[in-house]
Design a protein around this motif. Sequence first.
Motif, PDB file in Angstrom:
ATOM      1  N   THR A 140       0.825  -1.208   0.000  1.00 15.22           N
ATOM      2  CA  THR A 140       0.000   0.000   0.000  1.00 15.22           C
ATOM      3  C   THR A 140       0.858   1.257   0.000  1.00 15.22           C
ATOM      4  O   THR A 140       0.529   2.256  -0.651  1.00 15.22           O
ATOM      5  N   PRO A 176      -7.093  -0.061   0.890  1.00  8.84           N
ATOM      6  CA  PRO A 176      -6.667   1.135   1.631  1.00  8.84           C
ATOM      7  C   PRO A 176      -6.090   2.236   0.750  1.00  8.84           C
ATOM      8  O   PRO A 176      -6.281   3.424   1.033  1.00  8.84           O
ATOM      9  N   THR A 207      -7.555   6.043   0.495  1.00  2.00           N
ATOM     10  CA  THR A 207      -6.717   7.238   0.613  1.00  2.00           C
ATOM     11  C   THR A 207      -6.977   8.202  -0.539  1.00  2.00           C
ATOM     12  O   THR A 207      -7.146   9.412  -0.341  1.00  2.00           O
ATOM     13  N   ASN A 211      -9.830  -6.364   5.779  1.00  2.00           N
ATOM     14  CA  ASN A 211     -10.417  -5.137   5.254  1.00  2.00           C
ATOM     15  C   ASN A 211     -11.236  -5.428   4.005  1.00  2.00           C
ATOM     16  O   ASN A 211     -10.884  -6.307   3.206  1.00  2.00           O
ATOM     17  N   GLY A 262      -9.702   2.517   6.314  1.00  2.00           N
ATOM     18  CA  GLY A 262      -9.781   1.528   5.236  1.00  2.00           C
ATOM     19  C   GLY A 262      -9.306   0.148   5.629  1.00  2.00           C
ATOM     20  O   GLY A 262      -9.656  -0.846   4.973  1.00  2.00           O
ATOM     21  N   LYS A 263      -8.484   0.044   6.713  1.00  2.00           N
ATOM     22  CA  LYS A 263      -7.953  -1.280   7.063  1.00  2.00           C
ATOM     23  C   LYS A 263      -8.073  -1.616   8.543  1.00  2.00           C
ATOM     24  O   LYS A 263      -8.713  -2.608   8.906  1.00  2.00           O
ATOM     25  N   GLY A 267      -6.653   6.436   5.297  1.00  2.00           N
ATOM     26  CA  GLY A 267      -6.744   5.190   4.541  1.00  2.00           C
ATOM     27  C   GLY A 267      -6.375   3.970   5.371  1.00  2.00           C
ATOM     28  O   GLY A 267      -7.032   2.926   5.289  1.00  2.00           O
ATOM     29  N   VAL A 268      -5.320   4.088   6.181  1.00  2.00           N
ATOM     30  CA  VAL A 268      -4.870   2.948   7.000  1.00  2.00           C
ATOM     31  C   VAL A 268      -5.854   2.674   8.141  1.00  2.00           C
ATOM     32  O   VAL A 268      -6.223   1.517   8.390  1.00  2.00           O
TER      33      VAL A 268
END
Length: 420
Positions: free
Chosen positions: A155, A197, A201, A193, A183-184, A179-180
């Motif tokens: 990523t 991610p 982002t 997830n 998203g995850k 995002g981290v």
Amino acid sequence: MKFLRTLMDIPKPLFEKGGKLEKAYPLYEAIDTFLFTPGRVTSGGAHVRDAVDLKRLMFSVVICLSPVLVMALWNTGYQANAVLHAAGQSAEGWRGAVLNALGVGYDPSSALACMLHGALWFLPVLIVTFSVGGTIEVIVASIRGHEVHEGFFVTGFLIPLILPPTIPLWQVGVATAFGVLVGKEAFGGTGMNIFNPALVTRAFLYFAYPAESSGDKVWIAANPGIDGFSGATALARIKEIVPGVDGIGHTDAVAGMVVNGHPATWWDCFLGWVPGSMGETSVLACLIGAVILLVMQVTSWKIMLSMIAGTFAASAGFNLMGSATNEMVNLPFHWHLVVGGYAFGLVYMATEPVTATHSETGKYIYGFMIGLLVVLIRVVNPAYPEGVMLAILFMNLMAPLIDHFVVAQNIRRRALRSAI
């Protein structure tokens, strides 16, 4: 290697349970397993041990990104040098000081000058991405008491590649954290997830800071305020043009870009020396990466093939309808493949093994729907012609549902067969 192994073993007791640095064990473990294959095996029962563990698999994907990384460095520098060379100017700020000190100049025909200039834009984004994302990964691993997940290794390379070169670094940091975390980590970390991610982002940046991640001026790392140059992408140009009576409005739109001293063509978009996100412009580089991924058997050709089929079906349908007001309706299939982030999304995003479907039949459905949605979004959404990101995120959401119905259908079919 023995010296390195000894160097890692000396401080190991400090990081193990009861040691003074116990809380930092995830960081030690991440470095140790990056350098060496773990020597631990399960204590009982049958198990399978493969030399290609998850960390090696992620490293293989990064190797497959190398053609795109090289192209990102070169094209970012090429686009900037072409403008500066034509204007007789130098780069501004610390980048200009570095380039002037190196004495490489701004000749767009010099591969070295383009690569160095591109690196000065790409590397800061990469460093910020890994610093923020890696720090979050270590903190989360320490709190939850598990090893640092390997997923961010890939990523961290994907995020800079799908961003424009002029993106402010503080926005990169904020978006990477979003995002981290959202998203995850909110779903439990790597492997659990449901959204990619890197695309989370990118979506965050697009909707939170549209001025710095869309528009005409963000795609070239120099001020294109001179005749013959524009920062608009090929996709944005096609979206804005009024369809011509000759049916080639899209080629006229792209020809407005100057590449190597001549109007841009389909082949220029295929090779990738046009403005765009740093790693998304070259279809050729993505295809080379796709071949390596397929040979190493770490991606799904079924998703790629069905996504292309979905794109063909949707674009052919819209072409039959035709339009005198929207050139996207008239855009042929082979143009959809070379504009925007289509190729990059096809090879590196849609096939992401965690967020894609896992059933074999589901892969065909998943890929086909992404291809279809890409064209649909490009045609009907005047504010956002690049449909790859949203199409993949939407199908990420649908992937578990597709697998559910595929498995349920298989169970029903087997039950009927057994009843006979």
